[in-house]
Design an enzyme around this catalytic site. Structure first.
Site, PDB file in Angstrom:
ATOM      1  CB  ALA A 270     -33.599 -39.408  47.367  1.00 56.01           C
ATOM      2  N   PRO A 272     -37.797 -44.031  48.593  1.00 55.11           N
ATOM      3  CG  PRO A 272     -39.676 -45.284  47.955  1.00 55.11           C
ATOM      4  CD  PRO A 272     -39.261 -44.122  48.807  1.00 55.11           C
ATOM      5  CG  ASP A 293     -33.254 -41.532  52.264  1.00 52.67           C
ATOM      6  OD1 ASP A 293     -34.301 -40.944  51.929  1.00 52.67           O
ATOM      7  OD2 ASP A 293     -33.210 -42.369  53.188  1.00 52.67           O
ATOM      8  CG  ASP A 336     -42.262 -36.939  48.925  1.00 44.72           C
ATOM      9  OD1 ASP A 336     -43.381 -36.394  48.960  1.00 44.72           O
ATOM     10  OD2 ASP A 336     -42.104 -38.160  49.100  1.00 44.72           O
ATOM     11  CB  CYS A 389     -48.232 -39.240  51.351  1.00 43.34           C
ATOM     12  SG  CYS A 389     -46.980 -39.931  52.435  1.00 43.34           S
TER      13      CYS A 389
END
Length: 450
Positions: A270, A272, A293, A336, A389
């Site tokens: 999770a 930032p 996290d 993510d 990313c």
């Protein structure tokens, strides 16, 4: 410049660069840590200068090191004491990239070396910087181009060699060059509206009134910042949580997930918190989001941000996303995944120097473990967005095929409204953005179903 007792700007910059490398911190985090020790009336000006120096030195590090290694006899900059190497990098950067008078650049660095080390090393650094002044970079690059074209591109654009080879293979030569150029351009900022406090039209009006020119984007709650007079982080609406700074592609993830009011949602990596908070905003503070996290420090920062943004439906959990299991299954999951960050070089140039093939293989194992764990936490018919990313196929399309063939997920044929298709046989059903095409981070998104 008046700072606290006996610390120069060069020492501060060398401290930050050393922390970034030793602790693998982001430049922002390293800057925060170093400046906790700094006081004095010029503190904020020094902070701005230090940030600009660190960002540019990390961006051009391969080219700076090429200059150093062309002049060092019998050793390489990578083999020097790290702090000393960073002082040398600062001197070369000032002289060759910033246009500082060579005598001033040399003197500033040599003084620090004399104080921190000894006379011998001060003489050594002085000699290298004197040679730097006479060094013909263009001539050296021309020679390198004749000898090794990939290494030439790697030095010229200051990217890791593996990355240059990879993007040429992935995109073809011309597009690869455009991507390398684009990664070195100034960062593009995007802001996402907080619908709990205002709407996109009012935000656009507010920003315009405060000298910020914006444009609409393919993501309907995100604005692109074109120009600004005052940094947007100094505006009251930013401090009060009316909007957040979030990359365009990153802000697309929550829309692809499409959470509904009242659902149970899990975010497995999770911090930032941008995507967690975006989902909370789309759910209008209903339902429940469990944000996991492994970093307690980062979760503390999320907790503070939640208050500012008015987010009330998130439960923060300090746990490992590869192992976390809740009592009840979830309707939706955001994964993510931690990745090589090879799509964020324009925003975080320090990550360029952090990964090699061995380290990327380890990251891929973590990604696969998180995919397996996400499956266990999801209800039948539940959906997950997987995003990174990263530009790499092994962290993206290959992991989606693994999720389908080995874990049991089904790939949803989501109607992506912008971006590029992916590669491999599943390319039509996944999303990619590229810095040179979309003026945001290079990103990957896929939607999966159990």
């Amino acid at each position: 410049m008046e700072l606290f007792y006996r610390i120069t700007l060069h020492e501060l910059i060398a401290d930050i660069l050393t922390l970034i490398e030793e602790r693998e911190l982001s430049s922002k985090n390293a800057l925060e840590r170093v400046f906790k020790r700094v006081s004095g009336k010029d503190r904020e000006r020094a902070r701005g200068l230090a940030h600009a120096y660190v960002f540019e030195i990390e961006k051009w590090r391969k080219k700076i090191d090429f200059i150093a290694n062309s002049l060092l006899k019998g050793t390489r900059i990578e083999d020097l004491d790290l702090y000393l190497a960073n002082l040398l990098r600062i001197g070369i950067f000032e002289m060759k990239f910033k246009g500082v008078n060579p005598a001033i650049a040399t003197d500033s660095v040599v003084r620090v070396v004399k104080e921190k080390y000894d006379l011998n090393r001060a003489k050594f650094v002085n000699a290298v910087l004197r040679e730097t002044e006479k060094f013909d970079l263009e001539k050296a690059l021309k020679k390198l181009k004749e000898k090794d074209r990939i290494e030439y591109l790697s030095v010229k654009f200051s990217h890791p060699r593996w990355y240059v080879e990879y993007v040429i293979d992935l995109l073809g030569y011309e597009s690869a060059i455009r991507l390398l150029l684009s990664n070195n351009r100034p960062q593009r900022y995007y802001v996402r509206v907080n619908p709990l406090k205002t709407d996109i039209d009012k935000l656009a009006e507010y920003l315009e009134e405060h000298g910020v020119r914006t444009a609409r984007t393919p993501v309907d709650d995100v604005l692109k910042i074109l120009e600004y007079e005052t940094p947007i982080t100094r505006l009251d609406w930013y401090k009060e949580g009316y909007f957040v700074i979030q990359d365009l592609a990153s802000a697309y993830v929550a829309h692809v997930l499409a959470p509904e009011k009242g659902e149970r949602v899990l975010d497995l990596a999770a911090a930032p918190g941008s995507k967690t908070f975006h989902v909370a905003h789309l759910m209008e503070n209903t339902g429940k989001i469990v944000a996991v996290d492994y970093s307690a420090e980062r979760l503390q920062k999320m907790k503070a941000k939640m208050k500012v943004l008015g987010v009330k439906n998130v439960k923060l959990v300090h746990a490992d996303g590869m192992k976390f299991k809740d009592k009840e299954p979830f309707d939706k999951i955001i994964l993510d995944a931690p990745c090589s960050s090879s799509g964020t070089y324009r925003q975080f140039p320090e990550v360029k120097w952090r990964f090699d093939e061995k380290k990327i293989k380890k990251v891929i194992q973590v990604q696969k473990a998180m995919i397996r764990n996400a499956y266990k936490n999801l209800r039948e018919g539940g959906e997950m967005t997987y995003s990174t990313c990263s530009i790499r196929v092994d962290e993206n399309e290959e992991n989606i095929k693994y999720a389908m063939n080995k874990v049991g997920f089904e790939l949803v044929d989501y109607p992506f409204s912008w971006g590029e298709k992916g590669v491999t046989e599943i390319g039509d059903k996944v999303f990619r953005s590229f810095t040179h095409l979309h003026d945001c981070n290079s990103f990957f998104i896929a939607k999966l179903k159990k």
